[in-house]
Design a protein around this motif. Structure first.
Motif, PDB file in Angstrom:
ATOM      1  N   MET A  36     -26.409 -13.936  -0.149  1.00  0.00           N
ATOM      2  CA  MET A  36     -26.538 -14.256   1.358  1.00  0.00           C
ATOM      3  C   MET A  36     -25.382 -14.790   1.806  1.00  0.00           C
ATOM      4  O   MET A  36     -24.516 -14.391   2.817  1.00  0.00           O
ATOM      5  CB  MET A  36     -27.627 -14.734   1.795  1.00  0.00           C
ATOM      6  N   ARG A  37     -24.696 -15.841   1.191  1.00  0.00           N
ATOM      7  CA  ARG A  37     -23.945 -16.467   1.619  1.00  0.00           C
ATOM      8  C   ARG A  37     -22.285 -15.732   1.546  1.00  0.00           C
ATOM      9  O   ARG A  37     -21.636 -15.968   2.495  1.00  0.00           O
ATOM     10  CB  ARG A  37     -23.415 -17.678   0.643  1.00  0.00           C
ATOM     11  N   TYR A  38     -22.035 -14.925   0.477  1.00  0.00           N
ATOM     12  CA  TYR A  38     -20.955 -14.156   0.464  1.00  0.00           C
ATOM     13  C   TYR A  38     -20.917 -13.003   0.829  1.00  0.00           C
ATOM     14  O   TYR A  38     -19.878 -11.854   0.530  1.00  0.00           O
ATOM     15  CB  TYR A  38     -20.617 -14.204  -0.881  1.00  0.00           C
ATOM     16  N   GLY A  39     -22.016 -12.335   1.800  1.00  0.00           N
ATOM     17  CA  GLY A  39     -22.376 -11.043   2.283  1.00  0.00           C
ATOM     18  C   GLY A  39     -22.202 -10.043   1.421  1.00  0.00           C
ATOM     19  O   GLY A  39     -21.883  -8.760   1.591  1.00  0.00           O
ATOM     20  N   LEU A  40     -23.117 -10.205   0.268  1.00  0.00           N
ATOM     21  CA  LEU A  40     -23.247  -9.190  -0.857  1.00  0.00           C
ATOM     22  C   LEU A  40     -24.844  -8.442  -0.681  1.00  0.00           C
ATOM     23  O   LEU A  40     -25.558  -9.193   0.053  1.00  0.00           O
ATOM     24  CB  LEU A  40     -23.234  -9.692  -2.117  1.00  0.00           C
ATOM     25  N   ASN A  41     -25.060  -7.308  -1.268  1.00  0.00           N
ATOM     26  CA  ASN A  41     -26.473  -7.056  -1.009  1.00  0.00           C
ATOM     27  C   ASN A  41     -27.060  -7.688  -2.014  1.00  0.00           C
ATOM     28  O   ASN A  41     -26.996  -8.137  -2.927  1.00  0.00           O
ATOM     29  CB  ASN A  41     -26.289  -5.679  -1.677  1.00  0.00           C
ATOM     30  N   VAL A  42     -28.078  -8.433  -1.394  1.00  0.00           N
ATOM     31  CA  VAL A  42     -29.055  -9.310  -2.006  1.00  0.00           C
ATOM     32  C   VAL A  42     -29.845  -8.890  -3.056  1.00  0.00           C
ATOM     33  O   VAL A  42     -30.103  -9.557  -4.088  1.00  0.00           O
ATOM     34  CB  VAL A  42     -30.064 -10.113  -0.694  1.00  0.00           C
ATOM     35  N   ASP A  43     -30.280  -7.597  -2.726  1.00  0.00           N
ATOM     36  CA  ASP A  43     -31.261  -6.893  -3.866  1.00  0.00           C
ATOM     37  C   ASP A  43     -30.470  -6.522  -5.106  1.00  0.00           C
ATOM     38  O   ASP A  43     -31.095  -6.999  -6.368  1.00  0.00           O
ATOM     39  CB  ASP A  43     -31.838  -5.678  -3.303  1.00  0.00           C
ATOM     40  N   ARG A  44     -29.132  -6.396  -5.039  1.00  0.00           N
ATOM     41  CA  ARG A  44     -28.327  -6.059  -6.159  1.00  0.00           C
ATOM     42  C   ARG A  44     -28.290  -7.531  -6.984  1.00  0.00           C
ATOM     43  O   ARG A  44     -28.328  -7.411  -8.281  1.00  0.00           O
ATOM     44  CB  ARG A  44     -27.009  -5.214  -5.898  1.00  0.00           C
ATOM     45  N   ALA A  45     -27.978  -8.489  -6.249  1.00  0.00           N
ATOM     46  CA  ALA A  45     -27.454  -9.657  -6.703  1.00  0.00           C
ATOM     47  C   ALA A  45     -29.051 -10.247  -7.538  1.00  0.00           C
ATOM     48  O   ALA A  45     -28.897 -10.683  -8.627  1.00  0.00           O
ATOM     49  CB  ALA A  45     -27.143 -10.824  -5.722  1.00  0.00           C
TER      50      ALA A  45
END
Length: 202
Positions: A36-45
């Motif tokens: 969320m903080r770095y603008g990535l897809n949350v589900d993938r992380a």
């Protein structure tokens, strides 16, 4: 991906010890927050965090045996320290057993222990989340690393690698441990130290 996540979570709850499963959920949760903080897809992380220790229930000998069976290349260091192979085997199982087609998720599983130079943001997130998740015992510089993880990811990775190499060197000198340092960690440390030094103007 939510259904897939829940199915894999259910399978891992039966494979891993309670302590390891709790750690896994902690890493998945932390990786999602960092995404969320770095603008990535949350589900993938979250998925990469969930799978990072999927091979951790095996003994050193079992890890070596499975890697040999599946044709996964093992270095001399890994053959002497079988536990290092859980990340490589985990990446393989993520794809072959748990059906993950996303190469970057598999790569994040592969490098979550050692790190490597020039990690992608997802790889760096899982590497960092593994170190800082809420259930981890407090290590030196822990407060700084936890806050830095949400401020400057490269710096957090640098601090973790610095801590890890220093800890392993201390253990070796105390001769309480035969733990060897993986070359990927040394290369990663040099890479992230250079970024750190450039920032502070060395």
């Amino acid at each position: 991906m939510k259904d897939e996540y829940n199915k894999i979570k259910e399978k891992l709850s039966k494979k891993l010890s309670v302590k390891r499963f709790d750690h896994t959920i902690g890493v998945s949760y932390t990786a999602a927050a960092m995404a969320m903080r770095y603008g990535l897809n949350v589900d993938r992380a979250a998925m990469a965090g969930l799978l990072h220790d999927c091979a951790k229930y095996m003994t050193d000998d079992e890890l070596i045996e499975k890697c040999t069976k599946y044709g996964i290349e093992c270095s001399e260091t890994e053959l002497r320290n079988g536990y290092l192979l859980h990340a490589k085997l985990g990446a393989y199982l993520s794809k072959e057993k748990y059906g993950i087609e996303d190469e970057e998720i598999c790569s994040a599983v592969r490098y979550h222990t050692t790190g490597k130079p020039a990690m992608s943001v997802l790889e760096a997130i899982v590497f960092t989340a593994d170190y800082i998740e809420p259930g981890r015992k407090v290590l030196s510089n822990f407060k700084l690393i936890r806050s830095m993880a949400f401020v400057d990811l490269d710096e957090a990775v640098y601090l973790i690698l610095k801590n890890t190499l220093s800890y392993l060197n201390d253990e070796k000198q105390a001769e309480q441990s035969q733990k060897e340092i993986d070359k990927h960690s040394v290369e990663a440390y040099k890479y992230y130290k250079k970024i750190h030094d450039e920032k502070v103007g060395h």
